[in-house]
Scaffold this active site. Structure first.
Site, PDB file in Angstrom:
ATOM      1  CG  HIS A 157      42.005  33.616  43.121  1.00 54.10           C
ATOM      2  ND1 HIS A 157      41.832  34.701  42.328  1.00 54.10           N
ATOM      3  CD2 HIS A 157      40.791  33.401  43.709  1.00 54.10           C
ATOM      4  CE1 HIS A 157      40.582  35.145  42.434  1.00 54.10           C
ATOM      5  NE2 HIS A 157      39.939  34.375  43.271  1.00 54.10           N
ATOM      6  CD  GLU A 251      38.837  35.908  30.013  1.00 51.61           C
ATOM      7  OE1 GLU A 251      39.897  35.330  29.696  1.00 51.61           O
ATOM      8  OE2 GLU A 251      38.736  37.144  30.092  1.00 51.61           O
ATOM      9  CE1 TYR A 272      33.985  37.263  42.645  1.00 55.19           C
ATOM     10  CE2 TYR A 272      35.957  37.561  43.972  1.00 55.19           C
ATOM     11  CZ  TYR A 272      35.249  36.830  43.046  1.00 55.19           C
ATOM     12  OH  TYR A 272      35.782  35.698  42.494  1.00 55.19           O
TER      13      TYR A 272
END
Lengths: 381, 381
Positions: A157, A251, A272
């Site tokens: 990330h 999103e 997950y």
């Protein structure tokens, strides 16, 4: 004239050692509004991540392991350009996005985002952004204009898409580093943030948290998860972003200065392994997504299509995705999504990592593979 | 007390000759936000089209061939109620929607839409609406409060959903009669219109075309195709409609007084044989759809869910569809669609013709079949 000569020289210098070209294989695809061809222009890119068009029409393409190449639309791939920063090529980290300065013709600046090791020798890393000049011999005058804080030990990330606002500010979209997800709700770090800086790395005085005790002044918006796509709306000039949700809940947001987009307090997804991150999809004081996907399509980058080659797609938002090797076409009326069409699921077989509109009005994709492709979408004859 | 006695009497009189009940077969279905059961309460309805809850909790259900029945949630189906108007039961025509007066407790009025033969004996027909009183013996005091003009020889596209606005006006949604599609753009007829009248059939003085030369004063909005779904937004009080597109292009609209919704000048679909009706999706002076489907899902009715039984669905728009036996759940933020989920595609096997929320907060469906079903959706334990 000088600029043109420089461009020619760059071409000559780089393609002497080109990795060879691929004959384009065009597949014709019917969509709701256009019949198009999907052609592979090159297929020997190694895990490409970001691409940007130069005014002359060539592409700069990053490869995650840390190489930057110049690629022509005939499929010629240059040898690695020099001057690229050292990257942490681990899991999702590496050399990531590239952007070309809006005034490239005058200043030859390009911008690279990447995962950077701790300069103090610690085990952590973070997203960083370097600005450098593109010359015939590669990059020079590299300057790190942004360093994510804190350095954090994770391979996940990093964000990080780079887009210029019409007023010349640079937006950098970041990730929450996965195990540091709760940091997305606090302002003393860059995890899960969208950042806004000037192209030289300085902080605009009108950033929303400038002067706020304990807040990093680069922050534009917060409460994000892993924002890997961003684009400026062609008429409103506003930033739109797309972020990976967990399992479910990718999103689209329209991040406004100082607003909180809810992660991980509110989400439409689960972790997950199926465990609950939050049972709330909306928390007071946070902004609902503009649009979201359940199940996730694993969004990468997106563009607003503004060209004339696909008239029925003009003004549409095209969101590329890793899952299903698809582009989600969102037909917009103003900001409102009226309809979603899934494009290229069959014709593209690898995960789509970046999407751009060329100066020629065609659409270009790169795919995330050891034999990554550069793909061109044109109207069928 | 009198009202309660009347209700009991109606029940006793009707269910003496009930057609028998069906044991509910509950199937558990996982959705994004709720685990639900899908139970068939009755399965001997003959091509039901419209349903409406009475305050006491029973349903009135129309059958296309021209019968109206009272149905309990235990699955008891009454014999046909008397006093129903004669209908043209041909192709898409017949006895269609039913609505219960918002002040039913005081006036016992119900409203039926149906296809009516030409009273002058011509070959044409049109949508009409009758108001009548519900008594223990069936309907009495029937009065036709709306007659579509002109009468037209076609078995297609009658609309016609009936909904009451918060101010007490009745909206009637109509169809373009298919081969008369161009009439949808002119105001001298009711084809392809939404109509707004008072419950006694008179025209509200603030209708948009009152006093306009050559325009029918009942018209609220125009440029529609075949509007078979309608609901009032629970917070804005505005009318929302859903209409069948041709091949592609089912549309949700939020019809405003006097506005033109574009059909057949603008559409996202093509004719059933693939031929082009219009190459334009937007024409100046017409309103874009709020949301649309390509390919078509063949939308029937829709509701805004306002109950407490499915908290994560509160405020969502649930659009029932013939194709795929599905309910499209549109997650709204204000008016904006953020996300679409497809519900019940596997659990329901027949075309869904109507959807309602019960006074108990559960969701009810009827399916369009010779052995049509009444289906109840509840939260799974």
């Amino acid at each position: 004239m000088l600029r043109k000569l420089v461009a020619l020289a760059v071409t000559a210098a780089l393609f002497g050692s080109g990795l060879g070209s691929t004959d384009a294989l065009a597949e014709t695809v019917s969509t709701e509004r256009h019949k198009v061809t999907v052609s592979t222009l090159a297929d020997k890119l190694e895990k490409p991540w970001g691409m940007a068009f130069l005014p002359a029409g060539d592409l700069l393409i990053t490869e995650k392991s840390g190489t930057l190449r110049r690629v022509t639309l005939s499929g010629d791939i240059s040898s690695p350009l020099s001057g690229v920063p050292a990257v942490v090529d681990r899991s999702q980290g590496g050399l990531l996005d590239i952007a070309v300065d809006p005034n490239f013709g005058d200043n030859q600046y390009v911008y690279l985002s990447y995962s950077e090791a701790d300069p103090q020798g610690g085990e952590g890393n973070s997203t960083a952004v370097m600005r450098a000049k593109l010359t015939a011999n590669g990059l020079t005058n590299g300057k790190v204009i942004f360093r994510g804080a804190p350095k954090y030990k994770s391979g996940a990330h990093f964000g990080s898409r780079l887009v210029f606002a019409p007023d010349g500010h640079l937006f950098i979209t970041l990730g929450d580093r996965y195990s540091a997800m709760n940091d997305a709700q606090t302002l003393d770090n860059h995890h899960g943030k969208v950042v806004r800086i000037k192209p030289d790395g300085s902080v605009p005085s009108d950033n929303p948290f400038v002067g706020k005790q304990g807040a990093l002044p680069e922050i534009w918006s917060f409460g994000h998860r892993n924002v890997q796509g961003a684009a400026i709306h062609p008429t409103t000039g506003k930033l739109w972003t797309v972020e990976h949700g967990p399992k479910g809940g990718d999103e689209i947001n329209i991040p406004e200065a100082g607003h909180n987009y809810g992660w991980p307090e509110a989400t439409y997804g689960v972790d997950y392994d199926g465990s609950i991150i939050s049972d709330k999809t909306h928390v007071e004081g946070t902004v609902q997504p503009h649009y979201y996907w359940v199940p996730s399509i694993a969004t990468s980058n997106m563009i607003f299509y503004t060209g004339d080659k696909f008239p029925a797609w003009k003004g549409d938002l095209l969101v590329a995705a890793l899952k299903g090797s698809q582009v989600a076409r969102l037909d917009l009326d103003g900001d409102r999504v009226m309809h979603e069409e899934t494009l290229f699921e069959e014709a593209v077989t690898q995960r789509i990592r970046d999407i751009e509109q060329g100066p020629d009005g065609y659409i270009y994709l790169i795919t995330d593979d050891r034999n990554g492709q550069l793909i061109q979408i044109k109207p069928a004859q």
